[in-house]
Enzyme design. Structure first.
Site, PDB file in Angstrom:
ATOM      1  N   GLY A 282       0.838  -1.195   0.000  1.00 31.09           N
ATOM      2  CA  GLY A 282       0.000   0.000   0.000  1.00 31.09           C
ATOM      3  C   GLY A 282       0.868   1.238   0.000  1.00 31.09           C
ATOM      4  O   GLY A 282       2.033   1.206  -0.427  1.00 31.09           O
ATOM      5  N   SER A 283       0.315   2.327   0.503  1.00 29.41           N
ATOM      6  CA  SER A 283       1.016   3.604   0.414  1.00 29.41           C
ATOM      7  C   SER A 283       2.113   3.717   1.471  1.00 29.41           C
ATOM      8  O   SER A 283       2.086   3.034   2.505  1.00 29.41           O
ATOM      9  CB  SER A 283       0.005   4.743   0.596  1.00 29.41           C
ATOM     10  OG  SER A 283      -0.562   4.646   1.883  1.00 29.41           O
TER      11      SER A 283
ATOM     12  N   GLY B 100       2.133   2.480   5.355  1.00 25.08           N
ATOM     13  CA  GLY B 100       3.227   1.565   5.703  1.00 25.08           C
ATOM     14  C   GLY B 100       3.980   2.032   6.946  1.00 25.08           C
ATOM     15  O   GLY B 100       4.364   1.230   7.797  1.00 25.08           O
TER      16      GLY B 100
ATOM     17  N   GLU C 152       5.672  -3.420   1.040  1.00 26.18           N
ATOM     18  CA  GLU C 152       5.820  -3.050  -0.375  1.00 26.18           C
ATOM     19  C   GLU C 152       5.040  -1.765  -0.571  1.00 26.18           C
ATOM     20  O   GLU C 152       3.810  -1.767  -0.582  1.00 26.18           O
ATOM     21  CB  GLU C 152       5.253  -4.153  -1.285  1.00 26.18           C
ATOM     22  CG  GLU C 152       6.019  -5.456  -1.220  1.00 26.18           C
ATOM     23  CD  GLU C 152       7.414  -5.384  -1.814  1.00 26.18           C
ATOM     24  OE1 GLU C 152       7.791  -4.327  -2.365  1.00 26.18           O
ATOM     25  OE2 GLU C 152       8.136  -6.395  -1.726  1.00 26.18           O
TER      26      GLU C 152
ATOM     27  N   CYS D  58       2.190  -0.117  -8.708  1.00 29.57           N
ATOM     28  CA  CYS D  58       3.311   0.343  -7.879  1.00 29.57           C
ATOM     29  C   CYS D  58       4.550   0.587  -8.721  1.00 29.57           C
ATOM     30  O   CYS D  58       5.162   1.639  -8.653  1.00 29.57           O
ATOM     31  CB  CYS D  58       3.587  -0.662  -6.775  1.00 29.57           C
ATOM     32  SG  CYS D  58       3.796  -2.332  -7.379  1.00 29.57           S
TER      33      CYS D  58
END
Ligand code: NAD
Length: 468
Positions: free
Chosen positions: A224-225, A229, A246, A280
């Site tokens: 995610g963002s 994170g 990630e 991403c």
């Protein structure tokens, strides 16, 4: 209307509260998902804990066979799941869309199922014997984003199961239905409690946040963002959880002067616009040498004009809408700002509903918001450069470091440039082409740890060394 249940301990758990899920192509409500309570999360963690001893003690061959049964189930239901992805995520069935996503999910699941982490003998001589074993952690919490809901779920779930862990997965509130259904299907071939799914709308307190802090969860794998994170990392500290994060990327592509602009246009386009840029490791900034800048722009525009955008359920479309209003508004604001600073080559304005036309803007530079920030949408800034060292400096001038690409006919030179880029993956003459046999992860603010291949598998284990 699709009303998917949560699966906890092998059973369908009816929702006491629900939230609506919308089709981003039409705005219509297509179903409801359960709005889990913290008690539901506790029940899912307890079910995963209860399933762990038997699952983790299975012989390695039995774990592998169970994972291969997962692959078969995904294959048998691929079209149903692809349609659900398109309905809730928006990406087209065709092209690099939801059928492709399901193909990827099966390929990753198959490859990961066949991996193994056997005992490694570190020493065996007159002084003694030293064995390195890899032990499962316990309950793994998987938190996924809305851009590739099932492929990313498989990236999290399969290595966890393959190494003997049990799982609680929580999909994004924007795309919960395909994951709920996939977990329901996979529970027909997995023992009860091995794979559980909870969903929540993130409004009245986040289930994801509760997972990151939960004492019964030993590891969080989060995609995610960067901002979320960081929160996950903070919460996880209190229980010393293992983490794979990630996070976001702002990947640069560098086009060297020896390229044929027409030949690279298609690769540049899809490297950037795959899943409408909501990827991403998509190319989010393009640096082009002055000598071929205008020709590259011209061919990129010509190719982009051939790509049909529309409702993903229509077989001919290759690009869909932006997935949600928040993301759409972010892209629209970045493009509005970039239009004032650069030269609009294509697109530029919001279309109907959540459709935002593929947008190309040249004449920008580092420091402009569309260049510096992760747009995560269908708008590519193009930056002219004169000297390759300058381009490398610009590419590295970012807090992120997920992927990058170099485009050239001279592979030796391209590899030399690639080695100077600060990111976890660099592709030459393509962008974002991840594969299950190569570790993938971010440097700098793009994350911690890697997924895929043996390196990724190891992240679901703790080493234990036995000395005799
Ligand atoms: P997001 O961070 O908003 O949400 C991701 C998940 O976190 C969702 O399931 C959400 O419900 C959950 N969440 C929300 N608050 C939380 C909290 N406090 N604690 C724990 N979990 C919480 O991200 P998104 O908008 O869904 O996805 C887009 C971002 O993901 C982009 O930045 C993109 O680059 C990144 N991404 C990275 C990769 C990669 O592999 N590096 C892959 C896909 C997407």
């Amino acid at each position: 209307m699709y009303a998917a249940p949560m699966t906890i301990g092998g059973r369908a758990v009816p929702a006491t509260a629900t939230f609506d899920v919308k089709n981003p192509s039409t705005g219509a409500t297509i179903g409801t998902a359960p709005n889990a309570s913290l008690a539901d999360l506790d029940a899912a963690v307890a079910a995963a804990q209860a399933a762990f001893p038997a699952w983790s003690q299975k012989p390695d061959e039995a774990l592998q066979q169970a994972c291969l049964a997962v692959v078969e189930t995904l294959g048998a239901h691929a079209e149903e799941l692809a349609q659900l992805i398109t309905l809730e995520q928006g990406k087209p069935l065709n092209g690099l869309g939801s059928r492709w996503e399901m193909g990827g999910a099966q390929a990753w699941a198959g490859y990961t199922s066949r991996l193994a982490l056997p005992m490694k003998l570190l020493q065996d001589d007159a002084q003694g014997r030293v064995e390195l074993h890899r032990k499962p952690l316990g309950v793994v919490g998987s938190i996924t984003p809305w851009n590739f809901p099932l492929m990313i779920a498989i990236w999290h779930v399969l290595p966890a199961l393959r190494t003997g862990n049990t799982v609680v997965i929580k999909p994004s509130p924007h795309t919960p239905l395909a994951t709920l259904r996939m977990v329901e299907l996979l529970n027909t071939v997995l023992p009860a409690g091995v794979l559980n799914c909870v969903t929540g709308d993130d409004r009245a307190g986040s289930i994801g946040a509760a997972m990151a802090a939960h004492a019964g969860i030993r590891k969080i794998v989060f995609t995610g963002s960067c901002a979320t994170g960081q929160k996950v990392m903070q919460s996880a500290a209190l229980t010393m959880k293992r983490l794979t994060l990630e996070l976001g990327g702002n990947d640069a592509g560098i086009v060297l002067p020896d390229c044929d602009p027409q030949a690279i246009a298609e690769g540049l386009f899809w490297g950037s616009f795959i899943n409408n840029g909501q990827t991403c490791a998509a190319m989010k900034r393009l640096y082009v040498h002055d000598s071929i800048h205008d020709a590259v722009c011209e061919h990129l525009v010509a190719y982009a004009k051939t790509v049909p955008m529309g409702d993903g359920m229509a077989e001919h479309n290759l690009l869909g809408p932006v997935q949600n209003r928040m993301q759409f508004d972010k892209v629209a604001a970045l493009v509005a700002d970039a239009r004032k600073k650069g030269d609009l080559l294509l697109g530029g304005g919001p279309g109907d509903g959540l459709f935002f036309p593929a947008t190309l803007i040249a004449g920008l530079k580092n420091g402009d918001a569309l260049v510096d920030e992760e747009q995560f949408g269908p708008a590519l800034p193009i930056i002219r450069y004169k000297d390759v060292n300058e381009a490398i400096r610009y590419a590295n001038d970012s807090p992120n470091g997920l992927g990058g690409s170099v485009w050239s006919r001279d592979i030796t030179h391209a590899k030399q440039v690639a080695s100077q880029m600060e990111c976890g993956s660099v592709w030459i003459n393509k962008h974002g082409a991840i594969q299950p046999n190569a570790p993938f992860g971010g440097t700098k603010a793009s994350g911690i740890g890697v997924e895929f291949a043996e390196d990724g598998l190891q992240e679901y284990t703790d080493p234990q060394v036995i000395f005799t």
